[in-house]
Design an enzyme around this catalytic site. Structure first.
Site: not given
Length: 249
Positions: A49, A51, A194
């Site tokens: 995945r 974001d 992140r």
């Protein structure tokens, strides 16, 4: 028959890779295009995945179909059907048991920080003008390699069986006023890159020392780590698979 797709995408217009209600995802757009061209419902499984706003220079996904097609011709049609911010690079048949997510050996990301104001690059890098101690940030990179559990960098309330990741490489490099964070691991938790980058910026600013960086990881507490950096400067750059999956690429 099962096929792998290799693609890239500009994530600016999308709320991440994965399908979700009330938001447009890369997966949704790709599934609609495949379903239309193959004239059957197609579900795709991505290698991972990303974001909202995150880009992919290389992503893989797999899908199953009973429809026969010329792979080269179908790739041309699919690219013509898709919007300009999603590009298909290869489509190739794989063994029926091959899995885009579970068979991936490693994933690599980069995070780009612009150290000067750049009017042409602000959509694709994080502008940060305060001085950073890059040597200290690279010392923090070495610390990452000493640990397996990275719950402190994971999004809260994430439904995962384990917070363990094998980080193989992590480093910061400066070139032409751009600071690039590169990281490779067998898997990543949601928001992990992140959060790591944001915490390392705090190291570079002198807000966190190396001993405290150790303590943050040991705490397994997301509130102890730094803030997550914006997603628009993050890129999924490479995914590795065993040779038997890629042999027909």
């Amino acid at each position: 028959m099962r096929y792998f797709i290799e693609l890239s995408y500009n994530g600016k217009a999308y709320h991440g890779w994965q399908n979700q209600p009330n938001a447009v995802s890369v997966q949704e757009v790709l599934e609609k295009a495949l379903s239309t061209l193959l004239r059957e419902p197609i579900n795709i499984v991505g290698a991972g995945r990303t974001d909202a706003g995150v880009h992919a220079k290389q992503m893989f996904a797999h899908f199953d179909t009973n429809s026969g097609f010329s792979q080269e011709n179908f790739m041309y049609k699919l690219n013509s059907f898709l919007p300009k911010d999603i590009a298909i690079h290869t489509i190739f048949e794989v063994p029926k048991e091959a899995h885009a997510r579970f068979d991936a050996l490693s994933r690599s990301y980069i995070y780009r920080i612009s150290l000067t104001k750049n009017v042409f690059d602000y959509n694709y890098s994080y502008n940060f003008n305060l001085p950073l101690d890059i040597e200290a940030m690279n010392e923090a990179c070495k610390v990452l390699l000493e640990y397996e559990n990275f719950k402190c960098f994971s999004r809260s309330n994430t439904d995962v069986k384990t917070y363990n990741c094998d980080i193989m490489e992590a480093k910061w490099e400066e070139n032409n006023n751009t600071l690039t964070f590169s990281i490779t691991a067998n898997r990543f938790l949601r928001n992990m890159v992140r959060a790591i980058a944001g915490t390392m910026i705090d190291v570079g600013l002198g807000k966190i020392n190396i001993a405290q960086f150790h303590d943050i990881i040991k705490s397994k507490d997301r509130t102890k780590a730094g803030a997550s950096v914006p997603g628009h400067a993050l890129y999924l750059t490479n995914i590795e698979y065993p040779n038997h999956i890629l042999k027909n690429k």
